[in-house]
Design an enzyme around this catalytic site. Structure first.
Site, PDB file in Angstrom:
ATOM      1  N   ASN A  29       0.864  -1.182   0.000  1.00 52.67           N
ATOM      2  CA  ASN A  29       0.000   0.000   0.000  1.00 52.67           C
ATOM      3  C   ASN A  29       0.901   1.232   0.000  1.00 52.67           C
ATOM      4  OD1 ASN A  29      -1.806   2.042   0.475  1.00 52.67           O
ATOM      5  ND2 ASN A  29      -2.383   1.374   2.540  1.00 52.67           N
ATOM      6  N   LYS A  41       0.157   4.266  -0.338  1.00 52.48           N
ATOM      7  CA  LYS A  41      -0.473   5.466   0.230  1.00 52.48           C
ATOM      8  C   LYS A  41      -0.184   6.691  -0.658  1.00 52.48           C
ATOM      9  CE  LYS A  41      -0.203   3.309   4.742  1.00 52.48           C
ATOM     10  NZ  LYS A  41      -0.233   3.462   6.182  1.00 52.48           N
ATOM     11  N   HIS A 100      -9.759   1.600   4.788  1.00 48.69           N
ATOM     12  CA  HIS A 100      -8.499   1.800   5.513  1.00 48.69           C
ATOM     13  C   HIS A 100      -8.736   2.818   6.634  1.00 48.69           C
ATOM     14  CE1 HIS A 100      -4.388   2.840   6.480  1.00 48.69           C
ATOM     15  NE2 HIS A 100      -4.013   1.748   5.833  1.00 48.69           N
ATOM     16  N   GLU A 145      -7.041   5.181   7.685  1.00 46.26           N
ATOM     17  CA  GLU A 145      -6.720   6.569   7.341  1.00 46.26           C
ATOM     18  C   GLU A 145      -7.901   7.240   6.636  1.00 46.26           C
ATOM     19  OE1 GLU A 145      -3.019   5.706   5.370  1.00 46.26           O
ATOM     20  OE2 GLU A 145      -2.111   5.236   7.300  1.00 46.26           O
ATOM     21  N   GLU A 161      -5.953  -4.546  10.515  1.00 51.18           N
ATOM     22  CA  GLU A 161      -4.929  -3.530  10.737  1.00 51.18           C
ATOM     23  C   GLU A 161      -5.249  -2.738  12.003  1.00 51.18           C
ATOM     24  OE1 GLU A 161      -2.785  -2.524   6.811  1.00 51.18           O
ATOM     25  OE2 GLU A 161      -4.426  -1.132   7.055  1.00 51.18           O
ATOM     26  N   GLY A 181       2.223   2.250  10.871  1.00 52.45           N
ATOM     27  CA  GLY A 181       3.231   3.297  10.736  1.00 52.45           C
ATOM     28  C   GLY A 181       3.957   3.643  12.019  1.00 52.45           C
ATOM     29  N   SER A 221       3.008  -2.058  10.497  1.00 50.37           N
ATOM     30  CA  SER A 221       4.447  -2.150  10.759  1.00 50.37           C
ATOM     31  C   SER A 221       5.054  -3.508  10.421  1.00 50.37           C
ATOM     32  CB  SER A 221       4.747  -1.764  12.222  1.00 50.37           C
ATOM     33  OG  SER A 221       4.327  -0.436  12.480  1.00 50.37           O
TER      34      SER A 221
HETATM   35  P1  PGA Z   1       2.577   0.322   7.684  1.00 53.01           P
HETATM   36  O1  PGA Z   1       1.152   0.587   7.014  1.00 53.01           O
HETATM   37  O2  PGA Z   1       3.089  -0.998   7.137  1.00 53.01           O
HETATM   38  O3  PGA Z   1       3.419   1.485   7.276  1.00 53.01           O
HETATM   39  O4  PGA Z   1       2.365   0.238   9.156  1.00 53.01           O
HETATM   40  C1  PGA Z   1       0.225  -0.463   6.798  1.00 53.01           C
HETATM   41  C2  PGA Z   1      -1.044   0.071   6.199  1.00 53.01           C
HETATM   42  O5  PGA Z   1      -1.502   1.142   6.631  1.00 53.01           O
HETATM   43  O6  PGA Z   1      -1.636  -0.545   5.300  1.00 53.01           O
END
Ligand code: PGA
Length: 264
Positions: free
Chosen positions: A9, A11, A95, A97, A167, A173, A212
């Site tokens: 992903n 982003k 997601h 976000e 998630e 992150g 992560s």
């Molecule tokens: P990350 O993000 O691996 O940077 O923690 C995962 C995601 O949000 O899909």
């Protein structure tokens, strides 16, 4: 047997240069790796370039979002049919976000799930609890609610061939993934919850972990029986890390296949 799926992903990261460099690098690294489905989700405006760069590769494309409408006066939106037209196979929806910054509700996410199925795209339904919900012991309640909004509106059959990405918001992150035991327990709960609607679909649904994931922790996560791959953010932007995560998932498949063989 479930085939693991590792998806990058990206982003809000990318450029024409990056699409060309990252995709070529990943394709080269993974040209001989079998046993794991792989997909990348660059920003939507680079999907067409990504498709051309990927030509001949078995890496699939994913979008990061879709609109609930198919066409008409919806300025700035992208429809499921458009995503299909430029070669997407998967689309990430729900997601955290988007739930947090764009106030997306369970109801909207269920509608997105429906338009994707209708267009023949595979939804990657993201679910997971916030830090506060985690600390209040509400992980299962939140995951069940986010899945139920799809199952109750669309029926269990909608989950056939779909992907769920667990998630936990507090792990995204942060460099602090949930432990493999924690993730396994939640994935087992998710599968059992779907099994209340349809056991065969629950047994086959791909449940990825995201938050992560990196080249150091991937193998331990994938060693768990209900973790079927990963949705990878930060580490998907580095050729070596992403390739190592895919290889760890591919190894899980071959390892378990041999175990299954011996058991028969
Ligand atoms: P990350 O993000 O691996 O940077 O923690 C995962 C995601 O949000 O899909």
């Amino acid at each position: 047997m479930r085939h693991p799926l590792v998806m990058g992903n990206w982003k809000l990261n990318g450029s024409t240069y990056m699409v060309s460099e990252l995709i070529s690098g990943i394709s080269n690294e993974l040209s001989r790796v079998d046993g794991c489905d792989v997909a990348i989700a660059p920003p939507v405006m680079y999907l067409d370039q990504a498709r051309n760069t990927l030509a001949g590769s078995r890496i699939a494309l994913s979008a990061q979002n879709v609109d609930i409408n198919l066409l008409g006066p919806f300025t700035g939106e992208i429809s499921a049919n458009m995503l299909k037209d430029v070669g997407a196979k998967y689309t990430i929806i729900g997601h955290s976000e988007r739930r947090i910054y764009h106030k997306e509700t369970d109801e909207e996410v269920a509608k997105k799930f429906a338009v994707l199925k209708e267009a023949g795209l595979i939804p990657v339904l993201c679910i997971g609890e916030t830090k506060a919900e985690h600390e209040e012991g509400r992980t299962e309640e939140v995951c069940a609610r986010e899945i139920d909004s799809v199952l109750q509106n669309l029926g269990a059959l909608a989950m056939k061939d779909a992907v769920i990405a667990y998630e936990p918001v507090w792990a995204i992150g942060t460099g602090q993934p949930a432990s493999s035991a924690q993730v396994q327990a939640v994935h087992q709960f998710i599968r059992a919850h779907i099994a209340k609607y349809d056991m065969a679909i629950a047994a086959k649904v791909i449940i990825q972990y995201g938050g992560s994931v990196n080249d150091k922790n991937a193998a331990e996560l994938f060693a768990q029986p209900d973790i079927d791959g990963a949705l990878v953010g930060g580490a998907s932007l580095k050729i070596d890390s992403f390739a190592a995560i895919v290889k760890a998932a591919a190894f899980k498949k071959s390892d378990r296949f041999q175990c299954g063989d011996k058991a028969q």
